[in-house]
Scaffold this motif. Sequence first.
Motif, mmCIF file in Angstrom:
data_model
loop_
_atom_site.group_PDB
_atom_site.id
_atom_site.type_symbol
_atom_site.label_atom_id
_atom_site.label_comp_id
_atom_site.label_asym_id
_atom_site.label_seq_id
_atom_site.Cartn_x
_atom_site.Cartn_y
_atom_site.Cartn_z
ATOM 1 N N UNK A 1 -14.912 14.925 -46.972
ATOM 2 C CA UNK A 1 -14.186 14.241 -48.038
ATOM 3 C C UNK A 1 -13.546 15.245 -48.990
ATOM 4 N N UNK A 2 -14.276 16.352 -49.298
ATOM 5 C CA UNK A 2 -13.726 17.382 -50.176
ATOM 6 C C UNK A 2 -12.513 18.047 -49.540
ATOM 7 N N UNK A 3 -12.605 18.334 -48.260
ATOM 8 C CA UNK A 3 -11.485 18.977 -47.567
ATOM 9 C C UNK A 3 -10.278 18.070 -47.524
ATOM 10 N N UNK A 4 -10.499 16.788 -47.212
ATOM 11 C CA UNK A 4 -9.378 15.852 -47.160
ATOM 12 C C UNK A 4 -8.784 15.634 -48.544
ATOM 13 N N UNK A 5 -9.662 15.600 -49.594
ATOM 14 C CA UNK A 5 -9.156 15.449 -50.954
ATOM 15 C C UNK A 5 -8.326 16.635 -51.387
ATOM 16 N N UNK A 6 -8.786 17.851 -51.037
ATOM 17 C CA UNK A 6 -8.027 19.051 -51.385
ATOM 18 C C UNK A 6 -6.675 19.060 -50.692
ATOM 19 N N UNK A 7 -6.650 18.668 -49.446
ATOM 20 C CA UNK A 7 -5.383 18.626 -48.718
ATOM 21 C C UNK A 7 -4.452 17.581 -49.308
ATOM 22 N N UNK A 8 -5.009 16.426 -49.677
ATOM 23 C CA UNK A 8 -4.186 15.376 -50.278
ATOM 24 C C UNK A 8 -3.599 15.841 -51.610
ATOM 25 N N UNK A 9 -4.420 16.551 -52.410
ATOM 26 C CA UNK A 9 -3.918 17.058 -53.695
ATOM 27 C C UNK A 9 -2.816 18.085 -53.489
ATOM 28 N N UNK A 10 -2.988 18.959 -52.515
ATOM 29 C CA UNK A 10 -1.978 19.990 -52.235
ATOM 30 C C UNK A 10 -0.659 19.363 -51.791
ATOM 31 N N UNK B 1 0.382 16.323 -52.494
ATOM 32 C CA UNK B 1 0.984 15.662 -53.661
ATOM 33 C C UNK B 1 1.664 16.672 -54.572
ATOM 34 N N UNK B 2 0.999 17.828 -54.775
ATOM 35 C CA UNK B 2 1.569 18.868 -55.620
ATOM 36 C C UNK B 2 2.865 19.406 -55.028
ATOM 37 N N UNK B 3 2.885 19.671 -53.748
ATOM 38 C CA UNK B 3 4.085 20.182 -53.096
ATOM 39 C C UNK B 3 5.230 19.178 -53.180
ATOM 40 N N UNK B 4 4.917 17.912 -53.015
ATOM 41 C CA UNK B 4 5.944 16.882 -53.100
ATOM 42 C C UNK B 4 6.541 16.823 -54.507
ATOM 43 N N UNK B 5 5.666 16.914 -55.523
ATOM 44 C CA UNK B 5 6.146 16.893 -56.911
ATOM 45 C C UNK B 5 7.030 18.088 -57.215
ATOM 46 N N UNK B 6 6.629 19.273 -56.729
ATOM 47 C CA UNK B 6 7.423 20.480 -56.966
ATOM 48 C C UNK B 6 8.783 20.386 -56.296
ATOM 49 N N UNK B 7 8.837 19.826 -55.110
ATOM 50 C CA UNK B 7 10.127 19.689 -54.425
ATOM 51 C C UNK B 7 11.036 18.729 -55.176
ATOM 52 N N UNK B 8 10.487 17.661 -55.707
ATOM 53 C CA UNK B 8 11.301 16.719 -56.466
ATOM 54 C C UNK B 8 11.873 17.376 -57.730
ATOM 55 N N UNK B 9 11.023 18.186 -58.433
ATOM 56 C CA UNK B 9 11.492 18.890 -59.639
ATOM 57 C C UNK B 9 12.581 19.895 -59.280
ATOM 58 N N UNK B 10 12.396 20.607 -58.151
ATOM 59 C CA UNK B 10 13.371 21.594 -57.712
ATOM 60 C C UNK B 10 14.715 20.955 -57.404
ATOM 61 N N UNK B 11 14.686 19.811 -56.735
ATOM 62 C CA UNK B 11 15.934 19.119 -56.399
ATOM 63 C C UNK B 11 16.648 18.654 -57.666
ATOM 64 N N UNK B 12 15.890 18.109 -58.619
ATOM 65 C CA UNK B 12 16.479 17.625 -59.867
ATOM 66 C C UNK B 12 17.112 18.773 -60.663
ATOM 67 N N UNK B 13 16.382 19.898 -60.760
ATOM 68 C CA UNK B 13 16.886 21.058 -61.503
ATOM 69 C C UNK B 13 18.148 21.612 -60.859
ATOM 70 N N UNK B 14 18.142 21.732 -59.538
ATOM 71 C CA UNK B 14 19.302 22.278 -58.828
ATOM 72 C C UNK B 14 20.524 21.379 -59.011
ATOM 73 N N UNK B 15 20.320 20.067 -59.007
ATOM 74 C CA UNK B 15 21.431 19.140 -59.194
ATOM 75 C C UNK B 15 22.021 19.273 -60.597
ATOM 76 N N UNK B 16 21.159 19.429 -61.621
ATOM 77 C CA UNK B 16 21.658 19.583 -62.995
ATOM 78 C C UNK B 16 22.455 20.878 -63.153
ATOM 79 N N UNK B 17 21.945 21.968 -62.569
ATOM 80 C CA UNK B 17 22.642 23.253 -62.662
ATOM 81 C C UNK B 17 24.011 23.173 -62.000
#
Length: 366
Positions: free
Chosen positions: A298-307, A309-325
């Motif tokens: 459960x800990x391993x699956x939770x860590x992978x799920x968190x990672x 989610x984090x990667x998905x959030x970072x990609x969304x922020x990157x796309x938004x920032x690049x579009x504004x620039x």
Amino acid sequence: MLQRFFIFCSGADTDILNDCSAGENTKYAGVGATVFFTAVMAAIAGSYALFTVFDNIFTAVFFGLIWGLLIFNLDRFIVSTLKKRDNFFDELIQASPRILLAVIIAVVISKPLELKIFEKEINQVLLEQKNDLTLENKDQLALQYTPAVEGLNAEIETLKNEITTKEAEVNALYDVYISEAEGTAGTEKLGKGPVYKEKREKHDAELAALNELKTSNNAKIAFIETQIATLGTEYQDKIAETQPIIDGFDGLMARVNALGELPWLPSFFIFLLFLAIETSPIFAKLISPKGAYDLKLAEQEGALSSWVTQQKSQREILVTTDRDVNNRVYADIAEEQELYDYKRKIARELMQDQANAFYKKQKGVL
């Protein structure tokens, strides 16, 4: 080595189990052993069932092994995908489709073994059914030939009655001319006079007709008897032709139906045995408390799920920032006079080239 193999059969993550206690390894080795031996029983049952279909031991064993591997894969998948949760009812709901699948597998595995265990009793039932089928087959075939045979026998009886009737007439004429000769009837004069001669000639003519009738009718009777014998031969040939079909009435479906004619209680207990074997790994995981393996998984699956989610959030922020620039950059460029003059020059040259090309094309047409 054997324990590692059974752990593989259980579908557990060996990397996680290596960091767990020996008890956890033993638990999952037991689960894997159940999965493995269930697959072995499935292979044996499948081989026997297919042997009743193909009557070839090599073909039956080959497809029986494939069937055993299929059951092994299904059981391993069922056990490995069953995860421990905080609520027992959530676990039960999660396991319900797998329990239903386990019930189906238990039925499929147990039925061929029941056929083998009760083989002698099933053979007795099949023998009785074959005897009944043989009698029914003879009766059905007889319905095809009996009317024709009865019609031919009626013709023979008619021909024989004709001869009997004619014999009675000839015998009556014999008595008449004999009585005339003896003087006991007719003219009542003793001796062979004209009347006697007339009656004797009539008798002789009828006797000749009787002999001719006997010859003709006996020939017809002989021919009809030949037809009856032919029909009898055809009837026996039909019986001999269809009997192998009845003798071969011992396939898989026939044996399953014959098993249904036997008392249901022994078969039911055998089914319960295989049902218990098939569902035991699932219920073992349901009723067992969370162990070290479950917590680490459960800990391993939770860590992978968190990672993730984090990667998905970072990609969304990157796309938004690049579009504004990009929007700001193109907005600044759009106001530059130099870029405007350059694009105006290019557009003018393009329009001149188009006009020249159109002129040349129209001149060629003329």
